[in-house]
Scaffold this motif. Structure first.
Motif, PDB file in Angstrom:
ATOM      1  N   ALA A  96      48.512 -33.302  52.824  1.00 35.03           N
ATOM      2  CA  ALA A  96      48.987 -31.954  53.150  1.00 35.03           C
ATOM      3  C   ALA A  96      50.205 -31.994  54.059  1.00 35.03           C
ATOM      4  CB  ALA A  96      47.864 -31.148  53.807  1.00 35.03           C
ATOM      5  N   MET A  97      50.386 -33.073  54.785  1.00 38.40           N
ATOM      6  CA  MET A  97      51.534 -33.177  55.689  1.00 38.40           C
ATOM      7  C   MET A  97      52.857 -33.212  54.929  1.00 38.40           C
ATOM      8  SD  MET A  97      50.256 -35.646  58.812  1.00 38.40           S
ATOM      9  CE  MET A  97      51.809 -36.455  58.766  1.00 38.40           C
ATOM     10  N   VAL A  98      52.812 -33.623  53.683  1.00 41.42           N
ATOM     11  CA  VAL A  98      54.029 -33.691  52.869  1.00 41.42           C
ATOM     12  C   VAL A  98      54.632 -32.307  52.676  1.00 41.42           C
ATOM     13  CG1 VAL A  98      54.925 -34.349  50.584  1.00 41.42           C
ATOM     14  CG2 VAL A  98      53.217 -35.772  51.724  1.00 41.42           C
ATOM     15  N   ARG A  99      53.808 -31.271  52.683  1.00 42.44           N
ATOM     16  CA  ARG A  99      54.280 -29.897  52.469  1.00 42.44           C
ATOM     17  C   ARG A  99      54.997 -29.315  53.678  1.00 42.44           C
ATOM     18  NH1 ARG A  99      48.952 -29.500  50.109  1.00 42.44           N
ATOM     19  NH2 ARG A  99      48.252 -28.506  52.030  1.00 42.44           N
ATOM     20  N   VAL A 100      54.854 -29.956  54.844  1.00 38.95           N
ATOM     21  CA  VAL A 100      55.484 -29.463  56.068  1.00 38.95           C
ATOM     22  C   VAL A 100      56.875 -30.088  56.166  1.00 38.95           C
ATOM     23  CG1 VAL A 100      55.276 -29.275  58.574  1.00 38.95           C
ATOM     24  CG2 VAL A 100      53.217 -29.348  57.159  1.00 38.95           C
ATOM     25  N   SER A 101      57.848 -29.281  56.551  1.00 40.62           N
ATOM     26  CA  SER A 101      59.219 -29.788  56.603  1.00 40.62           C
ATOM     27  C   SER A 101      59.318 -30.995  57.531  1.00 40.62           C
ATOM     28  CB  SER A 101      60.179 -28.692  57.084  1.00 40.62           C
ATOM     29  OG  SER A 101      60.033 -28.495  58.478  1.00 40.62           O
ATOM     30  N   ALA A 102      60.188 -31.921  57.147  1.00 38.87           N
ATOM     31  CA  ALA A 102      60.380 -33.138  57.943  1.00 38.87           C
ATOM     32  C   ALA A 102      60.894 -32.802  59.340  1.00 38.87           C
ATOM     33  CB  ALA A 102      61.343 -34.080  57.229  1.00 38.87           C
ATOM     34  N   ARG A 109      54.607 -37.139  61.784  1.00 44.75           N
ATOM     35  CA  ARG A 109      54.674 -38.152  60.720  1.00 44.75           C
ATOM     36  C   ARG A 109      54.933 -39.543  61.292  1.00 44.75           C
ATOM     37  NH1 ARG A 109      58.207 -34.973  56.110  1.00 44.75           N
ATOM     38  NH2 ARG A 109      56.590 -33.479  55.590  1.00 44.75           N
ATOM     39  N   ARG A 110      55.833 -39.642  62.277  1.00 44.93           N
ATOM     40  CA  ARG A 110      56.105 -40.952  62.896  1.00 44.93           C
ATOM     41  C   ARG A 110      54.867 -41.466  63.620  1.00 44.93           C
ATOM     42  NH1 ARG A 110      60.874 -38.249  63.645  1.00 44.93           N
ATOM     43  NH2 ARG A 110      60.432 -37.672  65.803  1.00 44.93           N
ATOM     44  N   LEU A 151      49.273 -24.902  65.891  1.00 44.28           N
ATOM     45  CA  LEU A 151      50.381 -25.329  65.040  1.00 44.28           C
ATOM     46  C   LEU A 151      49.862 -26.122  63.838  1.00 44.28           C
ATOM     47  CD1 LEU A 151      53.475 -25.479  64.639  1.00 44.28           C
ATOM     48  CD2 LEU A 151      53.422 -27.590  65.992  1.00 44.28           C
ATOM     49  N   LEU A 152      48.920 -27.027  64.066  1.00 49.49           N
ATOM     50  CA  LEU A 152      48.357 -27.815  62.966  1.00 49.49           C
ATOM     51  C   LEU A 152      47.632 -26.913  61.970  1.00 49.49           C
ATOM     52  CD1 LEU A 152      46.997 -30.902  64.953  1.00 49.49           C
ATOM     53  CD2 LEU A 152      49.103 -30.763  63.597  1.00 49.49           C
ATOM     54  N   GLN A 153      46.960 -25.883  62.479  1.00 51.03           N
ATOM     55  CA  GLN A 153      46.311 -24.920  61.580  1.00 51.03           C
ATOM     56  C   GLN A 153      47.354 -24.133  60.789  1.00 51.03           C
ATOM     57  OE1 GLN A 153      43.793 -22.910  64.470  1.00 51.03           O
ATOM     58  NE2 GLN A 153      41.978 -23.830  63.545  1.00 51.03           N
ATOM     59  N   GLU A 154      48.419 -23.732  61.472  1.00 52.97           N
ATOM     60  CA  GLU A 154      49.496 -22.982  60.811  1.00 52.97           C
ATOM     61  C   GLU A 154      50.123 -23.821  59.690  1.00 52.97           C
ATOM     62  OE1 GLU A 154      53.946 -21.785  62.168  1.00 52.97           O
ATOM     63  OE2 GLU A 154      52.342 -21.168  63.538  1.00 52.97           O
ATOM     64  N   TRP A 155      50.291 -25.103  59.931  1.00 47.98           N
ATOM     65  CA  TRP A 155      50.868 -26.003  58.930  1.00 47.98           C
ATOM     66  C   TRP A 155      49.874 -26.335  57.818  1.00 47.98           C
ATOM     67  CZ3 TRP A 155      53.314 -30.166  62.625  1.00 47.98           C
ATOM     68  CH2 TRP A 155      54.514 -29.671  63.164  1.00 47.98           C
ATOM     69  N   MET A 156      48.604 -25.969  58.015  1.00 47.29           N
ATOM     70  CA  MET A 156      47.534 -26.258  57.060  1.00 47.29           C
ATOM     71  C   MET A 156      47.389 -27.753  56.797  1.00 47.29           C
ATOM     72  SD  MET A 156      47.750 -22.987  54.490  1.00 47.29           S
ATOM     73  CE  MET A 156      49.475 -23.175  54.054  1.00 47.29           C
ATOM     74  N   VAL A 157      47.423 -28.547  57.865  1.00 49.81           N
ATOM     75  CA  VAL A 157      47.275 -29.998  57.727  1.00 49.81           C
ATOM     76  C   VAL A 157      45.930 -30.489  58.267  1.00 49.81           C
ATOM     77  CG1 VAL A 157      49.752 -30.456  57.754  1.00 49.81           C
ATOM     78  CG2 VAL A 157      48.471 -30.508  59.906  1.00 49.81           C
ATOM     79  N   LEU A 158      45.071 -29.557  58.701  1.00 50.19           N
ATOM     80  CA  LEU A 158      43.755 -29.960  59.173  1.00 50.19           C
ATOM     81  C   LEU A 158      42.801 -30.077  57.996  1.00 50.19           C
ATOM     82  CD1 LEU A 158      43.362 -27.849  62.421  1.00 50.19           C
ATOM     83  CD2 LEU A 158      43.959 -30.265  62.211  1.00 50.19           C
ATOM     84  N   ASP A 159      42.094 -31.169  57.935  1.00 46.01           N
ATOM     85  CA  ASP A 159      41.119 -31.406  56.880  1.00 46.01           C
ATOM     86  C   ASP A 159      39.890 -30.529  57.126  1.00 46.01           C
ATOM     87  OD1 ASP A 159      40.565 -33.476  54.608  1.00 46.01           O
ATOM     88  OD2 ASP A 159      38.689 -33.317  55.745  1.00 46.01           O
TER      89      ASP A 159
END
Length: 174
Positions: A96-102, A109-110, A151-159
């Motif tokens: 899901a992290m791929v969908r968030v802008s770099a 990501r780093r 922020l992590l919830q907003e990005w929808m990257v939480l499993d």
């Protein structure tokens, strides 16, 4: 003068508080021994936490400093500040992290890439985040812990395996 049973009860209360702080910070006894470069041995810490062994004031102060908490939070009747709820489990969904802008997720990501290198685990689809990791990531983003979780919830990257208790969640449930 305290009786033996009063001393035993006091040691148990101090031990329970030591265990609570350690587990809230996501540390095992072994991790504390490793992170303290062997200063706090598993056997001694376990003995203090069970109340089987009395701890000196000097050692209690040193452990409080190691955990980053005021000494009074470890003392019975010391009127500790209420401890806010901690995240029970925070798990990142790596695909899901791929969908968030770099630009936005670059530091995250780093950090994930470094953890994967350290664990030699590149096939995982999820990554558990410890409480200390949350503090580190929050610092990278110049946010506090709850803002980072938002922020992590907003990005929808939480499993879906994540179970989060933020200060705002707690306030709403009261």
């Amino acid at each position: 003068m305290r009786t033996i049973s009063e001393n035993h009860a006091y040691a148990h209360e101090v031990g329970a508080r030591l265990r609570t702080i350690r587990t809230q910070q996501g540390h095992s006894l072994q991790q504390v021994e490793i992170r303290s470069d062997g200063r706090w041995k598993v056997a001694a810490l376990g003995s203090y936490e069970r109340g089987d062994r009395m701890i000196s004031v000097d050692k209690l102060a040193a452990i409080a400093d190691f955990y980053g908490v005021p000494v009074h939070t470890l003392l019975p009747g010391g009127q500790p500040e209420p401890l806010r709820p901690q995240a029970a489990r925070v798990v990142l969904n790596l695909p899901a992290m791929v969908r968030v802008s770099a630009a936005a997720a670059g530091p995250l990501r780093r950090w994930v890439a470094e953890i994967q290198r350290a664990r030699d685990d590149y096939a995982g689809r999820v990554l558990s985040i410890r409480e200390g990791d949350l503090r580190t990531l929050a610092t990278l983003y110049t946010l506090n812990r709850d803002q980072l979780l938002d922020l992590l919830q907003e990005w929808m990257v939480l499993d879906p395996m994540s179970s989060i208790a933020s200060a705002s969640d707690t306030a709403r449930s009261l």
